[in-house]
Scaffold this motif. Structure first.
Motif, mmCIF file in Angstrom:
data_model
loop_
_atom_site.group_PDB
_atom_site.id
_atom_site.type_symbol
_atom_site.label_atom_id
_atom_site.label_comp_id
_atom_site.label_asym_id
_atom_site.label_seq_id
_atom_site.Cartn_x
_atom_site.Cartn_y
_atom_site.Cartn_z
ATOM 1 N N VAL A 1 0.861 -1.231 0.041
ATOM 2 C CA VAL A 1 -0.019 0.168 -0.247
ATOM 3 C C VAL A 1 0.868 1.354 -0.075
ATOM 4 C CG1 VAL A 1 -1.858 1.308 1.332
ATOM 5 C CG2 VAL A 1 -2.111 -1.161 1.210
ATOM 6 N N SER A 2 1.896 1.007 0.599
ATOM 7 C CA SER A 2 2.663 2.323 0.586
ATOM 8 C C SER A 2 3.470 2.408 -0.642
ATOM 9 C CB SER A 2 4.046 2.269 1.647
ATOM 10 O OG SER A 2 3.612 1.806 3.005
ATOM 11 N N LYS A 3 3.891 1.449 -1.269
ATOM 12 C CA LYS A 3 4.668 1.493 -2.580
ATOM 13 C C LYS A 3 3.624 1.907 -3.797
ATOM 14 C CE LYS A 3 7.784 -1.304 -4.903
ATOM 15 N NZ LYS A 3 8.474 -2.867 -4.964
ATOM 16 N N TYR A 4 2.686 1.295 -3.854
ATOM 17 C CA TYR A 4 1.937 1.350 -4.916
ATOM 18 C C TYR A 4 0.757 2.515 -4.849
ATOM 19 C CZ TYR A 4 3.945 -3.347 -5.717
ATOM 20 O OH TYR A 4 4.596 -4.561 -5.778
ATOM 21 N N ARG A 5 0.427 2.940 -3.580
ATOM 22 C CA ARG A 5 -0.648 3.853 -3.354
ATOM 23 C C ARG A 5 -0.353 4.867 -2.320
ATOM 24 N NH1 ARG A 5 -2.024 1.748 -7.432
ATOM 25 N NH2 ARG A 5 -4.083 0.621 -7.761
ATOM 26 N N ASN A 6 1.033 5.113 -2.107
ATOM 27 C CA ASN A 6 1.195 6.262 -1.230
ATOM 28 C C ASN A 6 0.751 5.949 0.083
ATOM 29 O OD1 ASN A 6 3.098 8.056 -2.353
ATOM 30 N ND2 ASN A 6 1.635 9.007 -3.608
ATOM 31 N N GLY A 7 0.608 5.107 0.727
ATOM 32 C CA GLY A 7 0.130 4.762 1.961
ATOM 33 C C GLY A 7 -1.481 4.718 2.322
ATOM 34 N N MET A 8 -2.281 5.224 1.050
ATOM 35 C CA MET A 8 -3.854 5.207 1.287
ATOM 36 C C MET A 8 -4.525 4.400 0.232
ATOM 37 S SD MET A 8 -5.819 7.215 3.305
ATOM 38 C CE MET A 8 -7.239 7.207 3.208
ATOM 39 N N ILE A 9 -5.431 3.443 0.983
ATOM 40 C CA ILE A 9 -6.529 2.891 0.094
ATOM 41 C C ILE A 9 -7.710 2.596 0.671
ATOM 42 C CG2 ILE A 9 -5.332 0.608 0.894
ATOM 43 C CD1 ILE A 9 -6.064 1.042 -2.758
ATOM 44 N N TRP B 1 2.350 -7.245 -6.991
ATOM 45 C CA TRP B 1 3.375 -6.725 -7.893
ATOM 46 C C TRP B 1 3.274 -6.790 -9.277
ATOM 47 C CZ3 TRP B 1 2.932 -10.449 -4.067
ATOM 48 C CH2 TRP B 1 3.063 -11.735 -4.541
ATOM 49 N N THR B 2 2.732 -7.949 -9.684
ATOM 50 C CA THR B 2 2.459 -7.820 -11.276
ATOM 51 C C THR B 2 1.330 -6.783 -11.683
ATOM 52 O OG1 THR B 2 2.829 -10.214 -11.188
ATOM 53 C CG2 THR B 2 2.012 -9.497 -13.217
ATOM 54 N N LEU B 3 0.110 -6.976 -11.004
ATOM 55 C CA LEU B 3 -0.715 -5.775 -11.313
ATOM 56 C C LEU B 3 -0.076 -4.409 -11.455
ATOM 57 C CD1 LEU B 3 -3.775 -7.324 -9.113
ATOM 58 C CD2 LEU B 3 -3.552 -7.529 -11.572
ATOM 59 N N LYS C 1 2.115 0.162 -17.363
ATOM 60 C CA LYS C 1 2.123 -0.106 -18.721
ATOM 61 C C LYS C 1 0.672 0.462 -19.381
ATOM 62 C CE LYS C 1 5.317 -4.178 -18.827
ATOM 63 N NZ LYS C 1 5.101 -5.554 -18.830
ATOM 64 N N GLY C 2 -0.038 1.032 -18.365
ATOM 65 C CA GLY C 2 -1.293 1.436 -18.887
ATOM 66 C C GLY C 2 -2.640 0.798 -18.681
ATOM 67 N N ALA C 3 -2.485 -0.312 -17.720
ATOM 68 C CA ALA C 3 -3.830 -1.073 -17.485
ATOM 69 C C ALA C 3 -4.569 -0.315 -16.336
ATOM 70 C CB ALA C 3 -3.276 -2.596 -16.817
ATOM 71 N N SER C 4 -5.779 -0.814 -16.336
ATOM 72 C CA SER C 4 -6.702 -0.176 -15.257
ATOM 73 C C SER C 4 -6.197 -0.320 -13.834
ATOM 74 C CB SER C 4 -8.204 -0.536 -15.444
ATOM 75 O OG SER C 4 -8.770 -0.646 -14.240
ATOM 76 N N SER C 5 -6.483 0.560 -12.804
ATOM 77 C CA SER C 5 -6.018 0.619 -11.448
ATOM 78 C C SER C 5 -7.158 -0.318 -10.579
ATOM 79 C CB SER C 5 -5.743 1.887 -11.123
ATOM 80 O OG SER C 5 -7.073 2.612 -11.124
ATOM 81 N N ALA C 6 -8.275 -0.642 -11.379
ATOM 82 C CA ALA C 6 -9.188 -1.093 -10.329
ATOM 83 C C ALA C 6 -9.020 -2.251 -9.752
ATOM 84 C CB ALA C 6 -10.407 -1.175 -11.376
ATOM 85 N N GLU C 7 -8.229 -3.245 -10.489
ATOM 86 C CA GLU C 7 -7.958 -4.567 -9.958
ATOM 87 C C GLU C 7 -6.745 -4.352 -8.638
ATOM 88 O OE1 GLU C 7 -6.976 -7.627 -12.655
ATOM 89 O OE2 GLU C 7 -7.096 -9.155 -11.181
ATOM 90 N N LEU C 8 -5.999 -3.648 -8.812
ATOM 91 C CA LEU C 8 -4.839 -3.461 -7.642
ATOM 92 C C LEU C 8 -5.650 -2.897 -6.577
ATOM 93 C CD1 LEU C 8 -2.396 -3.813 -6.753
ATOM 94 C CD2 LEU C 8 -1.517 -1.830 -7.778
#
Ligand code: ZN
Length: 509
Positions: free
Chosen positions: A366-374, A426-428, A434-441
């Motif tokens: 969450v820190s790495k991919y969403r700046n600590g906020m989800i 990490w794959t998501l 590469k431009g995929a939607s952020s919804a799944e992650l």
């Protein structure tokens, strides 16, 4: 607000606290905290049984006055309960004046009813049980619960309580209210005992001075069991305090399975005689055995409670005992070494690895991919599993199968870990760049935060400190939240705080 009065057996002041005492107090504390989490107005009592022949002898042996002796023991017990975070509301000691007053009133009420008579007692007395024993209760002339200890032939003129008078009422009680004695195996024992016929029991001792004077006959003291049982009401201020009116009858009285006779036969009869309602339910828990023997003053000292707490922390010990000792049965460890190994194993496997790793992975992602906020996500594969685990947990807790509630909790932790492995966030994240939607992650991380938050709430009664810490790492608000308002509480989650290690591995300590 529903009131919930919960008691444990009061502990006998003849030695230091051991693991057997700890299991009972921790289990009761878990129930008290859970009921508070369900919104009940809980009153939780523990205490000390400080009178009787054994205490008097122990004090004499140690060249001490009984009062000084019990003061020291009570301090020792209270120190351990504080370290174990036991959230009792009161601590009754039977040498206290408030107890003496209540006992005196209770005895007077029973006396007025005409339920005491004088008679000569001849028979055996086991000071270990502080109880009279019939010949057929002995094994090779010894008390089976206190092998190797002296059993005394006793002849004395005592006051007797007419227990036999209450046989029919007691039988009706266990037949019409099966929850009066739980679990079911204990109920069957008690029913058989009542059916086999009840004899009158001693209500006084003539040669023991350390106790509460018997109101009708000041040369006698009230028999220690008679008086100890009364602590459950004297602590509330029986007969006419507001607290007594509000809390009695007790919702749950927790005791060891070896003292069900006193609590499920003598105690309700005493209350019936005094015109006081009987408790709603008595729960006889099992024992922790080491090397085939029940933990006791002699065998339990090898495992020092304070040292065990120091080993991995109070919460870890609470977890281990509640996970390993079924609340409705026994748990045998072959030796002290096996006990310690299992403690280390549970700590490392369940807490440091399974739960610790899950938290670590989720917080760093969450820190790495969403700046600590989800935002939490209450729908999806993991969230569905979470709802199922929570419902299994609540069913187990409502039924006092505490170990099953912990199994449900760690089933959720295990499922969440494999969810991470399967969804590969990490794959998501890579695909996202590469431009995929952020919804799944978003959904994967949001479900993980949600599952961890619910885990914290489920653990709150068991690991109060660590659960609060976990909740804090997930950015949660007030803790613990009400069990019925979890979805609102979950909305406060989501600003994670990286860097915190809840359960350091032993090599990192
Ligand atoms: Zn005994």
């Amino acid at each position: 607000m529903t009131s919930f009065y919960l008691t444990t057996a009061i502990d006998y002041s003849n030695g230091e606290p051991h693991l057997g005492h700890a299991v009972e107090k921790i289990g009761a504390d878990v129930i008290a905290r859970y009921r508070r989490g369900c919104g009940d107005d809980v009153y939780f009592l523990i205490g000390m049984d400080e009178h009787g022949q054994k205490v008097q002898k122990e004090a004499d042996k140690n060249d001490s006055q009984p009062q000084d002796w019990v003061n020291r023991i009570a301090e020792s017990f209270q120190r351990v309960w504080q370290r174990l975070d036991i959230s009792n509301d009161d601590f009754i000691r039977t040498s206290e004046n408030r107890h003496h007053l209540g006992v005196t009133t209770l005895m007077e009420k029973i006396g007025e009813k005409g339920d005491f008579h004088r008679a000569k007692y001849e028979g055996y007395y086991c000071a270990g049980c502080e109880a009279f024993k019939k010949e057929d209760e002995l094994e090779n002339g010894q008390c089976p619960l206190h092998l190797g200890r002296e059993i005394e032939w006793t002849e004395e003129e005592n006051w007797f309580f007419e227990l036999s008078k209450y046989s029919a009422e007691l039988l009706e009680l266990v037949q019409t209210r099966p929850d009066f004695v739980r679990p079911r195996s204990r109920l069957n024992e008690i029913t058989r005992l009542i059916e086999s016929g009840l004899e009158d029991i001693s209500a006084s001792r003539s040669r023991i001075s350390w106790g509460v004077p018997f109101p009708e006959d000041r040369d006698h003291t009230v028999y220690v069991w008679f008086e100890a049982l009364a602590s459950y009401i004297t602590a509330l201020g029986y007969p006419d305090s507001e607290l007594f009116q509000k809390m009695w009858p007790a919702d749950l009285q927790i005791i060891g399975k070896d003292i069900t006779r006193f609590h499920c036969v003598y105690w309700p009869a005493i209350l019936l005689a005094a015109g006081v309602p009987v408790p709603k339910s008595v729960w006889g828990h099992g024992f922790i055995n080491i090397g085939g023997a029940k933990l006791s003053k002699s065998s339990g000292t090898e495992l020092d409670l304070l040292e065990l707490i120091d080993r991995h922390g109070a919460d870890a010990l609470r977890y281990f005992l509640m996970r390993e000792v079924p609340w409705d049965g026994d748990r045998n460890f072959s030796s002290v070494d096996e006990f310690v190994q299992q403690f280390d194993r549970r700590y490392t496997t369940d807490l440091a690895n399974d739960l610790g790793n899950l938290l670590n992975r989720v917080v760093s992602m969450v820190s790495k991919y969403r700046n600590g906020m989800i935002a939490t996500v209450p729908e999806g594969e993991l969230s569905n599993h979470m709802k199922m685990s929570l419902s299994t947990y609540r069913e187990a807790m409502d039924d006092y199968r505490l170990h099953k509630a912990l199994i449900a909790t760690f089933d959720l932790v295990g499922f969440a870990n494999s969810f991470v492995d399967q969804t590969k966030p990490w794959t998501l994240a890579k695909e996202e760049t590469k431009g995929a939607s952020s919804a799944e992650l978003d959904s994967v991380l949001g479900q993980l935060i949600c599952a961890l938050g619910v885990t914290a709430v489920m653990l709150a009664p068991f690991l109060p400190d660590k659960a609060a810490e976990l909740w804090g790492v997930l950015g949660g608000g007030e803790f613990p939240p009400h069990f019925d308002h979890l979805s609102v509480a979950m909305e406060t989650l989501g600003r994670v705080e990286p860097g915190s290690v809840l359960f350091p591995r032993p090599e990192e300590i």
